[in-house]
Design an enzyme around this catalytic site. Structure first.
Site, PDB file in Angstrom:
ATOM      1  N   ASP A 130      10.785   8.247  -1.842  1.00 28.70           N
ATOM      2  CA  ASP A 130      11.842   8.971  -2.550  1.00 28.70           C
ATOM      3  C   ASP A 130      12.647   9.816  -1.558  1.00 28.70           C
ATOM      4  OD1 ASP A 130      11.627   8.799  -5.722  1.00 28.70           O
ATOM      5  OD2 ASP A 130       9.607   8.608  -4.882  1.00 28.70           O
ATOM      6  N   ASP A 184      13.055  -0.359   1.467  1.00 27.25           N
ATOM      7  CA  ASP A 184      11.838  -0.076   0.692  1.00 27.25           C
ATOM      8  C   ASP A 184      11.318   1.274   1.138  1.00 27.25           C
ATOM      9  OD1 ASP A 184       9.524  -0.118  -0.761  1.00 27.25           O
ATOM     10  OD2 ASP A 184       8.524  -1.631   0.479  1.00 27.25           O
ATOM     11  N   ASP A 195       3.568  -0.821   3.546  1.00 28.86           N
ATOM     12  CA  ASP A 195       2.388  -1.377   2.862  1.00 28.86           C
ATOM     13  C   ASP A 195       2.306  -2.889   3.012  1.00 28.86           C
ATOM     14  OD1 ASP A 195       3.996  -2.613   0.785  1.00 28.86           O
ATOM     15  OD2 ASP A 195       4.028  -0.711  -0.284  1.00 28.86           O
TER      16      ASP A 195
END
Length: 286
Positions: free
Chosen positions: A161, A158, A88
Site C-alpha cells: 500500500d 505489485d 512473494d
C-alpha cells in the site's frame, strides 16, 4: 499488534479484521518493513507487512492470476515484462507459465522478502526464480524506471500500500516513467487497494494515469483476505482496443496456451472491467 495470539490489521483506523495466530513463524522489523509470518487455521500461512495483510496461502491465486493474465490475454503478444515488487513470487510464477514471454525483469526493493517467501511460501513462486528468462534486480522501483533504457510490453506494479517504501509507486512521476518505457500497445497494471475504503487512492491514481495514458480504467476481483470488498487493479494503455478485447478472441488465446487456471477465465476477464456505479461516479467527478 499481537495480543493473546490475535493479530489485528492496521490498514483502517476505525474498523478492520483480525486473524488467530496458530503459530508465529517469523517476526522482524528491518529498514524497509515490519514483517510477520504466521499460521492461521483457515488461511494457511500468512504474511503481513507493516501490519497489513500481503498474502496468504489460501487465496493468493485470485490476486496473482488476475493481475497477470488480464493484461497478458488482453494484449495477445507479450514478450518483455517488468514486475515492480512482487517479492512473494506469485506474479512471477504466473508469468513463467507463458512460454511466449521472452524476458522477465523483476525489481524488488527488499531481498529479505524474496528469501522469506522462498522459505515459507514455496508454492507462491513454484521455483520460478530459477527460470532463465528472469533478471532479478534489487532496487527501488521508481529509481529503476527512471534510469532503465529497456522497453517493455507489460509493466505490473505489485506493490505494498502507499505507505513507507510503497509510496513512490503511486505518484505521478512513477507513472510518467512507466509510460516512457512501455512499447507501442504496452499495458501498465497495478494493485490499487479496496475501492470502498481507499477511494482517495483510486481517484489519485486515476488522475495521475490520465495524464499519460489515453485509456485509463480499473478492473476488480474479490479477494477474501483483503478487508472491505473488491480489490481494484489500475489499468493504463494507449490502445483502448486492448481493454475491449472480444471474449471469443480471449478464448482463442487461452486455448493456444493450454493453461488451466483456478480463478481466471474469459467470462471473469470481461466482467472484471464492469465497475459499480459509485466508482464510475467517483471517477467522473474527479
Amino acid at each position: 499488534m499481537i495480543n493473546n495470539k490475535i493479530w489485528h490489521e492496521k490498514l483502517h483506523c476505525h474498523l478492520g479484521q483480525y486473524f488467530l495466530i496458530d503459530k508465529m513463524l517469523y517476526q522482524e522489523k528491518n529498514k524497509h518493513h515490519d514483517i510477520k509470518i504466521f499460521n492461521n487455521s483457515v488461511m494457511g500461512k500468512m504474511m503481513t507487512i507493516d501490519d497489513i495483510v500481503q498474502t496468504t496461502e489460501k487465496d493468493e491465486f485470485i490476486y496473482h492470476e488476475m493481475l497477470s493474465h488480464i493484461p497478458i490475454f488482453s494484449h495477445g503478444d507479450i514478450k518483455d515484462v517488468l514486475i515492480i515488487g512482487g517479492g512473494d513470487g506469485g506474479i512471477l510464477r504466473e508469468l513463467c507459465r507463458h512460454k511466449n514471454i521472452n524476458n522477465i525483469t523483476m525489481v524488488e526493493i527488499d531481498i529479505n522478502i524474496i528469501n522469506l517467501c522462498k522459505k515459507y511460501f514455496p508454492k507462491h513462486s513454484n521455483n520460478a526464480y530459477e527460470d532463465p528468462r528472469l533478471k532479478l534486480i534489487i532496487d527501488d522501483g521508481l529509481h529503476f524506471v527512471k534510469k532503465t533504457t529497456n522497453k517493455f510490453d507489460l509493466i505490473i506494479s505489485d506493490s505494498t500500500d502507499p505507505i513507507g517504501p510503497g509510496k513512490n509507486l503511486f505518484i505521478s512521476e512513477f507513472y510518467l516513467y512507466c509510460k516512457k518505457i512501455l512499447k507501442k500497445n504496452g499495458i501498465f497494471v497495478a494493485q490499487n487497494g479496496i475501492s470502498f475504503f481507499q477511494k482517495d487512492e483510486i481517484v489519485s491514481t486515476y488522475k495521475n494515469l490520465k495524464k499519460y495514458f489515453y485509456d485509463t480504467s480499473f478492473y476488480q476481483a474479490a479477494i477474501p483476505s483483503y478487508y472491505g470488498g473488491t480489490m481494484m487493479f489500475a489499468w493504463g494503455s494507449d490502445n483502448i482496443k486492448l481493454r475491449l478485447t472480444h471474449i471469443e478472441q480471449l478464448k482463442s488465446r487461452i486455448k493456444k496456451t493450454k493453461l488451466i487456471f483456478n480463478y481466471y477465465n474469459p467470462q471473469t476477464h470481461i466482467s472484471s472491467f464492469a465497475l459499480p456505479q459509485y466508482i464510475i461516479n467517483m471517477l467522473n467527478e474527479s
